[in-house]
Design a protein around this motif. Structure first.
Motif, PDB file in Angstrom:
ATOM      1  N   TRP A   1       2.673  13.710  25.354  1.00  0.00           N
ATOM      2  CA  TRP A   1       2.155  12.967  24.201  1.00  0.00           C
ATOM      3  C   TRP A   1       3.227  12.720  23.154  1.00  0.00           C
ATOM      4  N   VAL A   2       4.067  13.760  22.936  1.00  0.00           N
ATOM      5  CA  VAL A   2       5.125  13.580  21.939  1.00  0.00           C
ATOM      6  C   VAL A   2       6.102  12.504  22.404  1.00  0.00           C
TER       7      VAL A   2
ATOM      8  N   PHE B   1       4.585   9.249  21.853  1.00  0.00           N
ATOM      9  CA  PHE B   1       4.545   8.964  20.411  1.00  0.00           C
ATOM     10  C   PHE B   1       5.897   8.445  19.931  1.00  0.00           C
ATOM     11  N   VAL B   2       6.966   9.163  20.325  1.00  0.00           N
ATOM     12  CA  VAL B   2       8.302   8.749  19.880  1.00  0.00           C
ATOM     13  C   VAL B   2       8.643   7.377  20.453  1.00  0.00           C
TER      14      VAL B   2
ATOM     15  N   ALA C   1       6.544   5.039  21.325  1.00  0.00           N
ATOM     16  CA  ALA C   1       5.735   4.026  20.635  1.00  0.00           C
ATOM     17  C   ALA C   1       6.309   3.726  19.258  1.00  0.00           C
ATOM     18  N   GLY C   2       6.802   4.771  18.575  1.00  0.00           N
ATOM     19  CA  GLY C   2       7.388   4.554  17.252  1.00  0.00           C
ATOM     20  C   GLY C   2       8.621   3.690  17.326  1.00  0.00           C
ATOM     21  N   ILE C   3       9.512   4.005  18.283  1.00  0.00           N
ATOM     22  CA  ILE C   3      10.732   3.195  18.418  1.00  0.00           C
ATOM     23  C   ILE C   3      10.362   1.777  18.854  1.00  0.00           C
TER      24      ILE C   3
ATOM     25  N   ALA D   1       7.654   0.259  18.052  1.00  0.00           N
ATOM     26  CA  ALA D   1       7.135  -0.434  16.865  1.00  0.00           C
ATOM     27  C   ALA D   1       8.285  -0.976  16.022  1.00  0.00           C
ATOM     28  N   LEU D   2       9.335  -0.164  15.877  1.00  0.00           N
ATOM     29  CA  LEU D   2      10.500  -0.631  15.111  1.00  0.00           C
ATOM     30  C   LEU D   2      11.125  -1.848  15.776  1.00  0.00           C
TER      31      LEU D   2
ATOM     32  N   ILE E   1       9.609  -4.002  17.737  1.00  0.00           N
ATOM     33  CA  ILE E   1       8.727  -5.159  17.556  1.00  0.00           C
ATOM     34  C   ILE E   1       8.926  -5.746  16.167  1.00  0.00           C
ATOM     35  N   LEU E   2       9.014  -4.835  15.153  1.00  0.00           N
ATOM     36  CA  LEU E   2       9.242  -5.328  13.795  1.00  0.00           C
ATOM     37  C   LEU E   2      10.524  -6.136  13.736  1.00  0.00           C
TER      38      LEU E   2
END
Lengths: 159, 265
Positions: free
Chosen positions: A9-10, A13-14, A16-18, A20-21, A23-24
């Protein structure tokens, strides 16, 4: 909870966070249209640039072909020196006309390139000789009022 | 009369000295946590566990709030912008307000109330039940074993959560304005892309959320560690974490914004 499950999961999560960055940066931002290589510089002197800003688009026939890289004021000629970075895919003839235009009534200002008919092409660092300043609304209104006033004088039959 | 005045001035002075002492204590505590965080990095699994509790478990609230905040932004932005006939700029509005301000700030507020309060309560209860003291007896440093991994877990999670908040927010704005209302999809994305600068907007947003992560987790672990070892003390410490974090986030956000976006473009 089991260790491997937690690690999974971690990790997710990491990632997905990267993601997201990324995608931004790619989808919402303008990371994609950075072209450090594959572009050449053109310089143009403008009498008045209006509200043109660095990173404003350079367009030809409405297509973005480059960006404004730098704006300086020249104390020799007392005008604005605009440096543009244009994609190497797009070559422009020597007698190209550069003018500062506005997209829409309240839109941002951009540099419009109108190609001429010269056989020779502009090279890196060369200067565009034919330029057209931005239209300043106050000047236009002033000229309009001045024309109106002189018009009346001409048509006045008594004088 | 004079005696009453003296008592009053003394009480004011006592409060000021007390709060400054507490601030210094908190600073020394955080420095100590930073000094003792090497073992946590050597045993990275300790930090992974905290990232799971602080980050992964906060995902649901962050994603759902992000989606709704983005949807509301899209709706309100559209309402106002269409009066000026520039409803295609709604993408710019949604993206810029999320990436610059709302993403980091709201994600940090939610993070403080979801993960920060849990951290404080956990550490405070460990202290109240003398687990921290027991660790000390076994020559295990509670700051290195308990506090530092939680601190770093929060610091790592916060920027990632803020980025995900912004992305779901932009998706929510897209959903409402493009899919439901029917703003042109091409101009929605292209205007957004021409307005959002990677270095100026996105990197600054990430820096902001990093600051918020440090501040929120620092407050949370300090309040937990400092909590009086009673049921009431723990409950008060938890409340204080949420209140202090919220105030710190909003105040710090103003300071950071003043430094980052001064209209120089």
């Amino acid at each position: 909870m089991q260790r491997t499950m937690m690690d999974f999961w971690v990790g997710l999560f990491v990632m997905a966070g990267i993601g997201a960055l990324l995608i931004l940066g790619l989808k919402a931002g303008n990371l994609t249209d950075f072209q450090p290589e594959g572009s050449y510089r053109l310089v143009g002197n403008f009498e008045n640039i209006g509200g043109l800003k660095v990173r404003a688009p350079v367009k030809s026939a409405g297509v973005v072909v480059g960006r404004v890289a730098d704006i300086q004021f020249s104390t020799q000629t007392y005008d604005a020196v605009v440096t543009m970075k244009v994609d190497t895919h797009y070559q422009f003839p020597k007698d190209t006309f550069a003018s500062i235009l506005t997209s829409g009534l309240l839109g941002e200002q951009y540099v419009g390139l109108l190609p001429g008919g010269d056989e020779e092409m502009l090279k890196d660092g060369e200067k565009i000789m034919k330029t057209n300043s931005a239209i300043v609304l106050e000047d236009m209104i002033g000229r309009f009022l001045f024309d109106k006033a002189s018009e009346k004088k001409d048509t006045d039959p008594k004088i | 009369m004079v005696k009453q005045l003296k008592v009053f001035i003394e009480s004011v002075g006592h409060r000021v000295v007390d709060s400054i002492w507490r601030l210094g204590y908190a600073t020394r505590f955080i420095l100590l946590v930073l000094l003792k965080s090497v073992p946590g990095f050597l045993r990275f699994r300790l930090i992974t566990r905290e990232i799971y509790f602080a980050g992964v478990l906060s995902l649901i609230i962050i994603l759902v709030s992000g989606l709704f905040v983005g949807m509301v932004l899209g709706l309100q932005g559209y309402e106002t912008l269409q009066k000026f006939g520039s409803e295609s700029a709604v993408g710019t509005l949604v993206a810029l307000s999320l990436v610059r301000e709302l993403g980091p700030v709201i994600a940090a507020l939610l993070f403080a109330s979801r993960a920060g309060s849990a951290m404080t309560a956990e550490i405070g209860l460990m202290k109240a039940t003398e687990q921290l003291a027991a660790m000390g007896m076994m020559a295990i440093d509670p700051i290195a074993r308990i506090i530092a991994p939680r601190f770093w877990g929060g610091v790592f999670s916060m920027p990632l959560l803020a980025a995900m908040f912004s992305v779901t927010g932009i998706f929510g704005g897209y959903l409402v304005t493009v899919v439901f209302i029917g703003v042109d999809e091409g101009s929605f994305w292209s205007q957004m892309q021409s307005a959002v600068d990677f270095r100026y907007d996105i990197v600054n947003g990430v820096i902001k959320s990093g600051f918020f992560g440090v501040v929120v987790t620092a407050i949370a672990v300090f309040e937990g560690f400092d909590a009086p070892p009673t049921a009431e003390g723990v409950s008060r410490a938890t409340t204080r974490t949420v209140v202090t974090s919220a105030l710190a986030i909003l105040g710090l956000d103003f300071v950071l914004t003043a430094f980052m976006f001064r209209g120089v473009s």
